[in-house]
Design an enzyme around this catalytic site. Structure first.
Site, PDB file in Angstrom:
ATOM      1  N   LYS A 192       0.844  -1.197   0.000  1.00 30.56           N
ATOM      2  CA  LYS A 192       0.000   0.000   0.000  1.00 30.56           C
ATOM      3  C   LYS A 192       0.874   1.241   0.000  1.00 30.56           C
ATOM      4  O   LYS A 192       1.694   1.433   0.902  1.00 30.56           O
ATOM      5  CB  LYS A 192      -0.922  -0.001   1.220  1.00 30.56           C
ATOM      6  CG  LYS A 192      -1.856   1.214   1.263  1.00 30.56           C
ATOM      7  CD  LYS A 192      -2.919   1.062   2.323  1.00 30.56           C
ATOM      8  CE  LYS A 192      -3.805   2.307   2.399  1.00 30.56           C
ATOM      9  NZ  LYS A 192      -4.865   2.157   3.408  1.00 30.56           N
ATOM     10  N   ASP A 236     -16.723   0.525  -0.145  1.00 34.48           N
ATOM     11  CA  ASP A 236     -15.435   0.066  -0.684  1.00 34.48           C
ATOM     12  C   ASP A 236     -14.450  -0.237   0.440  1.00 34.48           C
ATOM     13  O   ASP A 236     -13.360  -0.745   0.176  1.00 34.48           O
ATOM     14  CB  ASP A 236     -14.845   1.115  -1.639  1.00 34.48           C
ATOM     15  CG  ASP A 236     -14.764   2.500  -1.010  1.00 34.48           C
ATOM     16  OD1 ASP A 236     -15.815   3.057  -0.677  1.00 34.48           O
ATOM     17  OD2 ASP A 236     -13.644   3.014  -0.844  1.00 34.48           O
TER      18      ASP A 236
HETATM   19  P1  AMP Z   1      -9.952   5.397   1.186  1.00 36.32           P
HETATM   20  O1  AMP Z   1     -10.783   6.559   1.632  1.00 36.32           O
HETATM   21  O2  AMP Z   1      -8.545   5.419   1.723  1.00 36.32           O
HETATM   22  O3  AMP Z   1     -10.618   4.099   1.378  1.00 36.32           O
HETATM   23  O4  AMP Z   1      -9.738   5.603  -0.387  1.00 36.32           O
HETATM   24  C1  AMP Z   1     -10.781   5.705  -1.307  1.00 36.32           C
HETATM   25  C2  AMP Z   1     -10.273   5.520  -2.704  1.00 36.32           C
HETATM   26  O5  AMP Z   1      -9.291   6.505  -3.015  1.00 36.32           O
HETATM   27  C3  AMP Z   1      -9.619   4.183  -2.980  1.00 36.32           C
HETATM   28  O6  AMP Z   1      -9.943   3.832  -4.301  1.00 36.32           O
HETATM   29  C4  AMP Z   1      -8.151   4.479  -2.830  1.00 36.32           C
HETATM   30  O7  AMP Z   1      -7.330   3.594  -3.547  1.00 36.32           O
HETATM   31  C5  AMP Z   1      -8.075   5.874  -3.400  1.00 36.32           C
HETATM   32  N1  AMP Z   1      -6.962   6.644  -2.860  1.00 36.32           N
HETATM   33  C6  AMP Z   1      -6.862   7.188  -1.617  1.00 36.32           C
HETATM   34  N2  AMP Z   1      -5.694   7.834  -1.484  1.00 36.32           N
HETATM   35  C7  AMP Z   1      -5.029   7.698  -2.655  1.00 36.32           C
HETATM   36  C8  AMP Z   1      -3.753   8.151  -3.143  1.00 36.32           C
HETATM   37  N3  AMP Z   1      -2.928   8.881  -2.406  1.00 36.32           N
HETATM   38  N4  AMP Z   1      -3.429   7.801  -4.403  1.00 36.32           N
HETATM   39  C9  AMP Z   1      -4.256   7.085  -5.168  1.00 36.32           C
HETATM   40  N5  AMP Z   1      -5.451   6.644  -4.780  1.00 36.32           N
HETATM   41  C10 AMP Z   1      -5.840   6.943  -3.535  1.00 36.32           C
HETATM   42 MG    MG Z   2     -10.359   2.299   1.001  1.00 38.64          MG
END
Ligand code: AMP
Ligand code: MG
Length: 494
Positions: free
Chosen positions: A118, A261
């Site tokens: 990650k 998700d």
């Molecule tokens: P999360 O809120 O961390 O569950 O993220 C929601 C979505 O945003 C998921 O599809 C993650 O993979 C994407 N995401 C969050 N932070 C990043 C980042 N820095 N770069 C790329 N994708 C991100």
């Molecule tokens: Mg997530």
């Protein structure tokens, strides 16, 4: 080194790999390599328990190229990495396609564990973001994964964090880190929603069949729902989710971003962002600074999980084939959650067997705790010590409303009157942790690590791995949060 040699160089982690999720094919994922970080990597933290679970050799961190490989700077021998596509509902609203925006799957081991990096760079699902994770949030995810496991709560695991001085920009410049995550599967409700929303029933069915065959084989042979395996699968996921939520609520864990998700199809705690273990018991506590409406407040979690399961049911409807059956498959959540929650709370009270009046005893103590926002972890641990022979004063001292507490303690003592005290104390000390990953402990560790002092990560990890043990000399980690703890703001920014 020639170009060819460089291209074929790979680190051998000593693991054997199998196709796993990748065998589902290109509709589900994009094959790609992690993007190397420009500055040299260093170890920030690691979990020997996770290493043993994976079957890594004893000297795994010493072997050539491991540090680079687990940072994404060198391929891992035998793997063909990929990122998966999913969609989801975020804060109650359909968000469309998301996907592994920064988690790159190395593959699945012969032992049946998926391994992800990650923060290892952009993927086709990064949606304009940088594909990176910062040290701060990586330390929180790493420690909490292992802490949850230590508490006996289903979770994705974390093998290690590697860091690098490479800059990553959030509200301000920070440094990059990569967490190696491990789980039997990282599949989320959102994977199913993705194919369902796009009317891709063939892929939806392939995914459901894969998950059922791999993780829920009993659904193939059940008589439930006239042998409808997809309905039985939904019911099984509902039950696992209910059991997970019961554990969160009993330990005082607030996830913070329960988007669909971020819901594991295996009922694991997944995606540690703005999570928090409650300090004072406040049922309405909101741990995510970005959650302005309190959708994911602590006391909303069980209902939100059900709402999320409803989204999963809707996604599976084309396979289940009958709306009433789909709804019926969700029903068990409403019985499993309260049953599991009561069971967990009973254990916290040292009661191995159920009796009439237990629910009232539980409700009464939670009401008392909430009225004065009494420290949740300290209350339960002190009550356990009282059962273990200590006097009641340290518990009583937590309350201003002494009369209210005394009345409750009397009914608690009466409930225990005929029961063996030593057994009750034993159950309580095994059910009420001394150590949880409070925000301020995470924060102190992060601050030390930002100065390149990584010993704090190891010290805290050792306590969190066995949180029910006393660990003499470590009381400072089990005390009340300092005043500044309430000013820590944790948002989705990670
Ligand atoms: P999360 O809120 O961390 O569950 O993220 C929601 C979505 O945003 C998921 O599809 C993650 O993979 C994407 N995401 C969050 N932070 C990043 C980042 N820095 N770069 C790329 N994708 C991100
Ligand atoms: Mg997530």
């Amino acid at each position: 080194m020639s170009l060819l040699a460089e291209d074929t160089a790979a680190a051998d982690l000593g693991l054997r790999w199998k196709p796993g999720f990748r065998a589902l094919g290109p509709a589900f994922l994009t094959e790609l390599r992690p993007t190397p970080l420009p500055d040299p990597p260093y170890w920030v933290g690691h979990s020997e328990a996770a290493a043993r679970m994976l079957g890594l050799p004893a000297d795994w961190r010493q072997s050539e190229g491991t540090l680079a490989a687990l940072t994404g700077n060198l391929p891992v021998a035998g793997t063909q990495p990929f990122a998966t596509v999913y969609s989801g509902h975020q804060f109650g609203v359909w968000a469309g396609q998301l996907g592994d925006g920064r988690a790159i799957m190395l593959g699945e081991t012969e032992g049946g564990l998926e391994v992800q990096l990650k923060g290892a760079g952009r993927t086709p699902y990064s949606r304009g973001a940088d594909g990176r994770a910062v040290l701060r949030s990586s330390i929180r995810e790493f420690l909490c994964s292992e802490a949850m496991h230590g508490l006996g709560i289903p979770t994705t695991r974390a093998l290690c964090i590697t860091g690098s001085d490479a800059r990553v920009y959030r509200e301000m410049p920070e440094t990059a880190a990569v967490v190696t995550r491990v789980a039997p599967s990282f599949i989320r409700f959102g994977h199913f929603e993705h194919f369902s929303a796009n009317q891709r029933e063939t892929e939806l069915r392939a995914l459901a069949d894969y998950v059922i065959d791999r993780y829920y084989p009993a659904c193939r042979t059940t008589d439930r729902f006239n042998g409808n395996a997809y309905a039985a699968f939904l019911e099984a996921v509902s039950e696992r989710t209910a059991a997970l939520l019961a554990q969160w609520q009993a330990v005082g864990f607030c996830h913070g971003v329960m988007n669909t998700d971020n819901m594991s199809i295996l009922g694991l705690t997944i995606d540690y962002g703005p999570f928090q273990f409650l300090d004072g018991f406040d049922p309405r506590h909101i741990c995510n600074h970005s959650d302005t409406s309190g959708r994911y407040a602590f006391n909303q979690q069980p209902n939100v999980a059900y709402w999320n399961l409803f989204c999963l049911a809707q996604a599976l409807l084309p396979l289940i084939g009958d709306q009433e059956i789909a709804i019926a498959a969700l029903e068990s959540y409403k019985t499993v959650f309260p049953r599991e929650f009561e069971g967990r709370m009973r254990a916290k009270l040292g009661l191995a067997e159920a009796a009439e009046g237990d629910r009232a005893l539980i409700e009464a103590v939670l009401k008392l705790l909430a009225a004065e926002k009494v420290d949740y972890t300290i209350f339960w641990r002190r009550l356990s010590q009282h059962m273990d022979g200590g006097n009641a004063e340290p518990v009583r001292d937590l309350f201003l409303d002494r009369a209210g507490f005394d009345a409750w303690l009397l009914s608690f003592s009466q409930r225990h009157a005929q029961l063996p005290r030593a057994q009750a104390a034993d159950l309580m000390l095994k059910s009420n942790p001394k150590y949880v990953l409070r925000n301020h402990l995470g924060q102190q560790t992060i601050e030390a690590a930002s100065q390149k002092d990584f010993s704090a990560v190891a010290t805290l990890l050792a306590l969190l791995e066995t949180p029910f043990e006393e660990h003499p000399g470590a009381d400072a980690y089990a005390g009340f949060p300092p005043d500044w703890a309430s000013t820590i703001e944790i948002s989705c920014s990670s």
